[in-house]
Design a protein around this motif. Structure first.
Motif, mmCIF file in Angstrom:
data_model
loop_
_atom_site.group_PDB
_atom_site.id
_atom_site.type_symbol
_atom_site.label_atom_id
_atom_site.label_comp_id
_atom_site.label_asym_id
_atom_site.label_seq_id
_atom_site.Cartn_x
_atom_site.Cartn_y
_atom_site.Cartn_z
ATOM 1 N N ARG A 131 0.769 -1.256 -0.155
ATOM 2 C CA ARG A 131 0.155 -0.238 0.242
ATOM 3 C C ARG A 131 0.802 1.033 0.067
ATOM 4 O O ARG A 131 0.179 2.317 -0.582
ATOM 5 C CB ARG A 131 -0.783 0.053 1.148
ATOM 6 C CG ARG A 131 -1.908 -1.117 1.108
ATOM 7 C CD ARG A 131 -3.032 -0.911 2.297
ATOM 8 N NE ARG A 131 -4.004 -1.904 1.989
ATOM 9 C CZ ARG A 131 -5.134 -2.020 2.895
ATOM 10 N NH1 ARG A 131 -5.145 -1.320 3.939
ATOM 11 N NH2 ARG A 131 -6.040 -2.939 2.861
ATOM 12 N N ASN A 139 0.307 4.975 -5.592
ATOM 13 C CA ASN A 139 0.029 6.458 -6.217
ATOM 14 C C ASN A 139 1.294 7.033 -5.915
ATOM 15 O O ASN A 139 1.508 8.291 -5.853
ATOM 16 C CB ASN A 139 -0.999 6.823 -5.085
ATOM 17 C CG ASN A 139 -2.279 6.322 -5.067
ATOM 18 O OD1 ASN A 139 -2.741 5.676 -6.292
ATOM 19 N ND2 ASN A 139 -2.773 6.031 -3.877
ATOM 20 N N GLN A 148 0.311 16.374 1.166
ATOM 21 C CA GLN A 148 -0.627 15.809 0.303
ATOM 22 C C GLN A 148 -0.329 14.469 0.086
ATOM 23 O O GLN A 148 -1.335 13.467 0.182
ATOM 24 C CB GLN A 148 -0.955 16.574 -0.891
ATOM 25 C CG GLN A 148 -1.059 17.957 -0.733
ATOM 26 C CD GLN A 148 -1.128 18.712 -2.139
ATOM 27 O OE1 GLN A 148 -0.933 18.251 -3.291
ATOM 28 N NE2 GLN A 148 -1.257 20.021 -2.005
ATOM 29 N N ILE A 149 0.884 14.050 -0.209
ATOM 30 C CA ILE A 149 1.411 12.624 -0.270
ATOM 31 C C ILE A 149 1.119 11.836 0.796
ATOM 32 O O ILE A 149 0.569 10.789 0.918
ATOM 33 C CB ILE A 149 2.694 12.593 -0.903
ATOM 34 C CG1 ILE A 149 3.029 13.190 -2.425
ATOM 35 C CG2 ILE A 149 3.304 11.121 -1.043
ATOM 36 C CD1 ILE A 149 4.251 13.332 -2.953
ATOM 37 N N ASP A 196 -0.951 12.514 3.209
ATOM 38 C CA ASP A 196 -2.397 12.171 3.576
ATOM 39 C C ASP A 196 -2.853 11.073 2.922
ATOM 40 O O ASP A 196 -3.598 10.218 3.351
ATOM 41 C CB ASP A 196 -3.263 13.653 3.045
ATOM 42 C CG ASP A 196 -2.899 14.690 4.217
ATOM 43 O OD1 ASP A 196 -3.119 14.108 5.347
ATOM 44 O OD2 ASP A 196 -3.387 15.778 3.766
ATOM 45 N N ASN A 197 -2.498 10.710 1.623
ATOM 46 C CA ASN A 197 -2.721 9.761 0.854
ATOM 47 C C ASN A 197 -2.379 8.441 1.466
ATOM 48 O O ASN A 197 -3.082 7.321 1.472
ATOM 49 C CB ASN A 197 -2.380 9.877 -0.630
ATOM 50 C CG ASN A 197 -3.063 11.103 -1.417
ATOM 51 O OD1 ASN A 197 -4.010 11.401 -1.063
ATOM 52 N ND2 ASN A 197 -2.412 11.524 -2.315
ATOM 53 N N ARG A 224 -4.459 7.522 4.368
ATOM 54 C CA ARG A 224 -5.620 7.151 4.064
ATOM 55 C C ARG A 224 -5.534 5.622 3.650
ATOM 56 O O ARG A 224 -6.474 4.837 3.713
ATOM 57 C CB ARG A 224 -6.188 7.885 3.110
ATOM 58 C CG ARG A 224 -7.676 7.709 2.811
ATOM 59 C CD ARG A 224 -8.351 8.727 2.083
ATOM 60 N NE ARG A 224 -7.454 9.553 0.816
ATOM 61 C CZ ARG A 224 -6.785 10.792 1.078
ATOM 62 N NH1 ARG A 224 -7.122 11.461 2.139
ATOM 63 N NH2 ARG A 224 -6.227 11.288 0.156
ATOM 64 N N GLU A 225 -4.555 5.268 3.127
ATOM 65 C CA GLU A 225 -4.354 3.882 2.281
ATOM 66 C C GLU A 225 -4.050 2.955 3.409
ATOM 67 O O GLU A 225 -4.557 1.619 3.606
ATOM 68 C CB GLU A 225 -3.170 3.742 1.259
ATOM 69 C CG GLU A 225 -3.479 4.307 0.022
ATOM 70 C CD GLU A 225 -4.555 3.548 -1.051
ATOM 71 O OE1 GLU A 225 -4.386 2.304 -0.521
ATOM 72 O OE2 GLU A 225 -4.992 4.095 -1.495
#
Length: 600
Positions: free
Chosen positions: A321, A325, A355-356, A358-359, A362-363
């Motif tokens: 994970r 992205n 921002q990265i 945060d992703n 979330r993953e």
């Protein structure tokens, strides 16, 4: 009767001698490298045949290079015997140089036997001509040829033994040079032996009608060259196969040296090199890179409760994970345990790293199912940005780690950018941990007592012992600062023992002064409470000071009590059986109930 030599066949005999010598050197190295006894036996047998054919062919071609004015032939059985003698001699040579250490005595004995065998091949081959009258030999020349054969054999054995290992520089060049020396020595023996032979005038060859010399020459030349060149080609193919296997093994070793074995992610070694390359690229292009240090929250609980197999599968899923992205040039690495590092390059704005992140959070927060068990985990992430937060690899990783710890202290499942004050806090904790031992030894610790009063009549009922630290350089350090550091380092157990001993010393002193007897409460740290022989150890300290157990009360927090209710119940009962009182502090701030209080 005199003869002449055919230059072409003489040259061919030298070529065959060279090929035989080089084949012997290659075979000795190949046999020596084999580990299994059965493989060594097969190679030794096949090598002896190939090498024997080479030695025999060289002698036979050399004999046929000598042209007499009469028709020449060879006896089949005698010729075959010379071939078998050459194979046996080759077997002796190969078996000698491919096992153990080659002592002087062994090389002398083996060289002598081998030399006699080579000379035997030559003179047996000469006997196959069956000349009438028989060939006469000059004795001293025969002895010289045998001496040359023995000396050549000793040199050949020594060279083969020395060059049998592949762990040498310029091995092929050395073997080629050694093969030339061996070929000249073997050829020298043969032509010296030929020079010892004298053919009487009018001699006839009784084998002239058996094996025709021309056909034998053609057959021997073709077969010997085929066998020797085929053997060398096979050795070359085998060497190429071994080389390819070695390259694959080296690639695997290199991969293992730069990747984590569990997740197959790059490890710290490759991560460091990648960050350095990114720093060099950013320095030229004027961009930034961000180093994100990711620590999984609560992973230890998963590992302890469900086992390491589930924990490993969980880490693999998280590793997959983390790589989602991300751009092609970014990297995810595992540096140990439940810690990962993400390197994001080519940034123009540090906020992109947030921002990265945060992703990533979330993953990671998405549910993971392993063996039917539903699991969730969060992460604490620290971010360090080049060049703002450091100009080298170690500084960036260190600062990202400090930011990660700040994120963990801020509630977890979040991220923090590095700030200089984070290092100050971490450094202060390190200094406190370092100086705590000196504080114990130099008497910098002291106790203060907070009195307890009964509400009904406001009479003094006891007191609570509170530890204080007066640092000689920093000054007064609050317990909220140094107690956590002591718990992390394990020094809290030693400090706790000092507090108990100091309270007992003061109680004995107060009693000696005739002061009213009161009960003193002492706080037990969660680390102390988990010591296996806690009650026995404390009881020994108190009784050795001559203090009655009723004069001491021990306090634990509700959080400590509820970690393992069954164990807490057993420990409280053991304290009470020794005469100590127990108290639970901060009761009601957690999730326990009055039923637990009654149980305790």
């Amino acid at each position: 009767m005199s003869g002449i030599y055919n230059p072409l066949l003489v040259f061919l005999s030298l070529i065959v001698a060279f090929l035989a010598s080089y084949t012997a050197l290659e075979l000795s190295g190949r046999i020596f490298s084999l580990q299994q006894a059965r493989q060594r036996a097969y190679w030794l047998l096949g090598g002896a045949i190939a090498m024997g054919i080479g030695i025999w062919s060289m002698h036979f071609i050399g004999m046929m290079a000598f042209v007499l004015p009469i028709r020449i032939g060879y006896d089949f059985f005698t010729t075959t015997a010379s071939l078998l003698l050459a194979a046996v001699t080759s077997f002796l040579a190969l078996s000698t140089v491919t096992r153990g250490e080659l002592s002087r005595v062994r090389i002398a004995v083996a060289g002598t036997v081998m030399g006699l065998g080579i000379a035997g091949v030559h003179y047996t081959g000469m006997a196959a001509m069956r000349m009438s009258p028989p060939i006469r030999y000059t004795l001293w020349v025969v002895i010289a040829s045998i001496a040359i054969a023995i000396a050549a054999s000793i040199v050949a054995l020594w060279l083969a033994f020395t060059l049998r290992t592949s762990a040498q520089q310029s091995l092929i060049a050395k073997r080629l040079g050694a093969a030339i020396i061996m070929a000249l020595a073997i050829a020298g023996m043969h032509y010296t032996g030929m020079g010892a032979a004298h053919f009487a005038a009018g001699s006839i060859c009784l084998s002239a009608n058996k094996l025709d010399a021309n056909w034998v020459a053609l057959a021997v030349s073709a077969s010997s060259l085929t066998v020797l060149i085929g053997t060398l080609a096979f050795l070359g193919l085998h060497t190429s196969s071994l080389s390819n296997s070695l390259q694959r093994a080296n690639s695997q070793l290199e991969h293992l040296g730069t990747h984590d074995t569990l997740t197959n992610l790059p490890n710290r070694l490759w991560l460091t090199a990648h960050i350095q390359q990114s720093l060099d690229a950013c320095a030229r292009g004027g961009s930034m890179i961000a180093v994100l240090l990711v620590n999984l929250d609560g992973f230890k609980t998963i590992n302890d409760s469900l086992g390491h197999a589930v924990g490993d599968d969980f880490l693999k899923t998280c590793a997959n994970r983390l790589g989602q992205n991300l751009r092609h040039d970014d990297m995810v690495a595992r540096i140990g345990g439940d810690e990962f590092v993400i390197v994001v390059g080519g940034l123009l704005d540090p906020s992109v790293a947030g921002q990265i992140t945060d992703n990533v959070l979330r993953e990671l927060c998405r549910e993971i199912v392993i063996n039917g068990v539903r699991l969730r985990v969060s992460a604490s992430i620290g971010i360090a940005v080049f060049p703002r937060d450091g100009n080298d690899v170690e500084t960036l990783l260190h600062n990202a780690d400090a930011a990660m710890h700040d994120a963990k202290q801020s509630g977890r499942n979040t991220f923090r950018y590095f700030e200089p004050t984070m290092n100050t806090t971490a450094l202060s904790a390190l200094i406190l941990q370092r100086d705590l031992q000196r504080a114990l030894e130099e008497g910098q610790l002291s106790l203060s007592f907070q009195p307890k009063f009964k509400i009904a009549n406001l009479s003094l009922s006891g007191a609570e012992a509170l530890i204080r630290w007066q640092h000689p350089e920093i000054g007064d350090i609050p317990p909220l600062e140094f107690i956590p550091a002591a718990e992390r380092s394990g020094q809290i157990v030693q400090i706790g023992n000092w507090v108990i001993a100091e309270v007992c010393r003061l109680i004995a002193r107060w009693d000696a002064l005739g002061l009213p007897a009161i009960q003193i409460a002492i706080n037990l740290s969660p680390v102390q409470f988990n010591v296996s022989d806690l009650v026995d150890h404390i009881d020994a300290i108190v009784r050795s000071a001559g203090v009655a157990p009723e004069r001491v009360m021990f306090e634990i927090t509700e959080t400590v009590a509820m970690q393992n209710a069954d164990r807490t119940t057993a420990i409280i009962q053991k304290f009470q059986s020794r005469g100590f009182d127990m108290a639970i502090d901060d009761f009601g701030t957690g999730y326990s109930s009055l039923a637990y209080l009654q149980r305790f």
